[in-house]
Scaffold this motif. Structure first.
Motif, mmCIF file in Angstrom:
data_model
loop_
_atom_site.group_PDB
_atom_site.id
_atom_site.type_symbol
_atom_site.label_atom_id
_atom_site.label_comp_id
_atom_site.label_asym_id
_atom_site.label_seq_id
_atom_site.Cartn_x
_atom_site.Cartn_y
_atom_site.Cartn_z
ATOM 1 N N CYS A 61 0.696 -1.189 -0.074
ATOM 2 C CA CYS A 61 -0.120 -0.056 -0.085
ATOM 3 C C CYS A 61 0.951 1.250 -0.168
ATOM 4 O O CYS A 61 0.648 2.085 -0.674
ATOM 5 N N ILE A 62 1.809 1.063 0.964
ATOM 6 C CA ILE A 62 2.823 2.488 0.794
ATOM 7 C C ILE A 62 3.567 2.560 -0.333
ATOM 8 O O ILE A 62 3.668 3.830 -0.938
ATOM 9 N N GLU A 63 3.755 1.718 -1.113
ATOM 10 C CA GLU A 63 4.583 1.470 -2.664
ATOM 11 C C GLU A 63 3.729 2.257 -3.514
ATOM 12 O O GLU A 63 3.686 3.394 -4.180
ATOM 13 N N ILE A 64 2.414 1.962 -3.168
ATOM 14 C CA ILE A 64 1.335 2.495 -4.549
ATOM 15 C C ILE A 64 0.978 3.899 -4.043
ATOM 16 O O ILE A 64 1.049 4.926 -4.841
ATOM 17 N N ARG A 65 1.115 4.329 -2.723
ATOM 18 C CA ARG A 65 0.755 5.633 -2.304
ATOM 19 C C ARG A 65 1.934 6.462 -2.788
ATOM 20 O O ARG A 65 1.771 7.612 -3.096
ATOM 21 N N ASN A 66 3.125 6.231 -2.364
ATOM 22 C CA ASN A 66 4.420 6.733 -2.991
ATOM 23 C C ASN A 66 4.372 7.049 -4.776
ATOM 24 O O ASN A 66 4.618 8.086 -5.119
ATOM 25 N N ARG A 67 3.745 6.011 -5.240
ATOM 26 C CA ARG A 67 3.868 6.307 -6.605
ATOM 27 C C ARG A 67 2.759 7.150 -7.183
ATOM 28 O O ARG A 67 2.818 7.898 -7.992
ATOM 29 N N GLN A 68 1.457 7.021 -6.624
ATOM 30 C CA GLN A 68 0.398 7.516 -7.347
ATOM 31 C C GLN A 68 -0.550 8.131 -6.376
ATOM 32 O O GLN A 68 -1.478 8.693 -6.540
ATOM 33 N N GLY A 69 -0.118 8.577 -5.035
ATOM 34 C CA GLY A 69 -0.753 9.408 -4.067
ATOM 35 C C GLY A 69 -1.969 8.470 -3.473
ATOM 36 O O GLY A 69 -1.892 7.437 -3.414
ATOM 37 N N LYS A 70 -2.748 9.146 -2.820
ATOM 38 C CA LYS A 70 -3.723 8.757 -2.047
ATOM 39 C C LYS A 70 -4.799 8.119 -2.965
ATOM 40 O O LYS A 70 -4.880 8.308 -3.919
ATOM 41 N N CYS A 71 -5.753 7.134 -2.421
ATOM 42 C CA CYS A 71 -6.604 6.555 -3.028
ATOM 43 C C CYS A 71 -8.051 7.303 -3.109
ATOM 44 O O CYS A 71 -8.509 7.496 -1.748
ATOM 45 N N LYS A 72 -8.597 7.756 -4.126
ATOM 46 C CA LYS A 72 -9.927 8.734 -3.969
ATOM 47 C C LYS A 72 -10.965 7.689 -3.695
ATOM 48 O O LYS A 72 -11.112 6.459 -3.994
ATOM 49 N N THR A 73 -12.034 8.326 -2.903
ATOM 50 C CA THR A 73 -13.155 7.659 -2.561
ATOM 51 C C THR A 73 -13.933 7.159 -3.810
ATOM 52 O O THR A 73 -13.960 7.696 -4.950
ATOM 53 N N GLY A 74 -14.308 6.113 -4.002
ATOM 54 C CA GLY A 74 -15.110 5.285 -4.860
ATOM 55 C C GLY A 74 -13.831 4.588 -5.949
ATOM 56 O O GLY A 74 -14.206 3.714 -6.678
ATOM 57 N N GLU A 75 -12.466 4.697 -5.971
ATOM 58 C CA GLU A 75 -11.470 3.935 -6.569
ATOM 59 C C GLU A 75 -11.047 2.821 -5.890
ATOM 60 O O GLU A 75 -11.377 2.711 -4.718
ATOM 61 N N ALA A 76 -10.162 2.157 -6.558
ATOM 62 C CA ALA A 76 -9.790 0.633 -6.119
ATOM 63 C C ALA A 76 -8.364 0.595 -6.502
ATOM 64 O O ALA A 76 -7.950 0.825 -7.818
ATOM 65 N N ILE A 77 -7.447 -0.131 -5.431
ATOM 66 C CA ILE A 77 -6.136 -0.448 -5.940
ATOM 67 C C ILE A 77 -5.969 -1.933 -5.450
ATOM 68 O O ILE A 77 -6.649 -2.379 -4.610
ATOM 69 N N ALA A 78 -4.905 -2.612 -6.156
ATOM 70 C CA ALA A 78 -4.802 -4.080 -5.720
ATOM 71 C C ALA A 78 -3.452 -4.212 -5.267
ATOM 72 O O ALA A 78 -2.448 -3.591 -5.612
ATOM 73 N N THR A 79 -3.481 -5.153 -4.014
ATOM 74 C CA THR A 79 -1.924 -5.556 -3.619
ATOM 75 C C THR A 79 -1.884 -6.966 -3.328
ATOM 76 O O THR A 79 -3.123 -7.792 -3.367
ATOM 77 N N THR A 80 -0.663 -7.517 -2.827
ATOM 78 C CA THR A 80 -0.696 -8.790 -2.615
ATOM 79 C C THR A 80 -1.819 -8.944 -1.436
ATOM 80 O O THR A 80 -2.226 -8.083 -0.828
ATOM 81 N N ALA A 81 -2.140 -10.270 -0.970
ATOM 82 C CA ALA A 81 -2.959 -10.521 -0.019
ATOM 83 C C ALA A 81 -2.011 -11.178 1.431
ATOM 84 O O ALA A 81 -2.693 -11.643 2.076
#
Ligand code: AR6
Length: 181
Positions: A61-81
């Motif tokens: 999650c931190i890696e994705i945040r560093n790359r593309q910023g916060k996740c906006k309401t209604g949007e979705a991102i995927a990580t390992t489980a």
């Protein structure tokens, strides 16, 4: 907590199933998380997913945040489980209920739609959803259930075989069971 199958129907080629229990205990390809825009974890289902999944999820999650910023309401991102019985966690950010029914409903529908689209792109066959926004974000449960069910039913998928709505509380379980009838 024991997780039991409550009810199922078939929508297109997709089966929709309702279960009562803890989402971290159900084996699927993708588990959806009711996250917040920071993606750094929190309480409720988010806390449970990070706790059981382990630090790999937070690191991703931190890696994705560093790359593309916060996740906006209604949007979705995927990580390992991580250590969860799944291949992916799909983190989506539900709306905080504020009595603007139209705006909140659209954002909640976006959570389901964007999570399903992302799952499809990851070749997911089975996916589980918690009752997004119906905890600390205080979205009215009946309306949230209707939106969730509508979005799943109208999603046309080539790959998804099963969608499981995992209800943690009795009220949501009753609402979803009625919606499926
Ligand atoms: N399995 C399945 N469902 C669960 C579980 C679980 N282990 N634990 C709780 N629920 P909430 P929100 C249900 O509050 O309203 C977090 O702090 C719960 O009964 O987890 O979208 C995030 O970081 C409820 O029906 O999420 C955000 O800051 C549903 O999951 C904020 O809460 C959602 O409740 C998001 O609020």
């Amino acid at each position: 907590m024991k997780t039991e199958t409550k009810n199922t129907i078939n929508s297109n080629i997709m089966q929709i199933e309702i279960r009562k229990g803890n989402i971290t205990k159900i084996k699927v390809d993708a588990i959806v998380n009711a996250a917040n825009s920071s993606l750094l974890g929190g309480g409720g289902v988010d806390g449970a997913i990070h706790r059981v999944g382990g630090k790999q999820i937070l690191e991703a999650c931190i890696e994705i945040r560093n790359r593309q910023g916060k996740c906006k309401t209604g949007e979705a991102i995927a990580t390992t489980a991580g250590n969860l019985p799944a291949k992916f966690v799909i983190h989506t950010v539900g709306p905080i209920w504020n009595n603007n029914e139209e705006k909140c409903s659209k954002l909640l529908a976006d959570c389901y739609k964007n999570s399903l689209k992302l799952a499809e792109s990851l070749d997911v066959k089975t996916i589980s959803f918690p009752n997004i926004s119906t905890g600390v974000y205080r979205f009215p449960k009946e309306l949230a259930g209707k939106i969730a069910m509508d979005e799943v039913k109208k999603f046309h998928s080539e790959r998804l075989e099963k969608v499981i709505f995992v209800c943690f509380d009795d009220e949501n379980e009753e609402i979803y069971t009625k919606l499926l009838e």
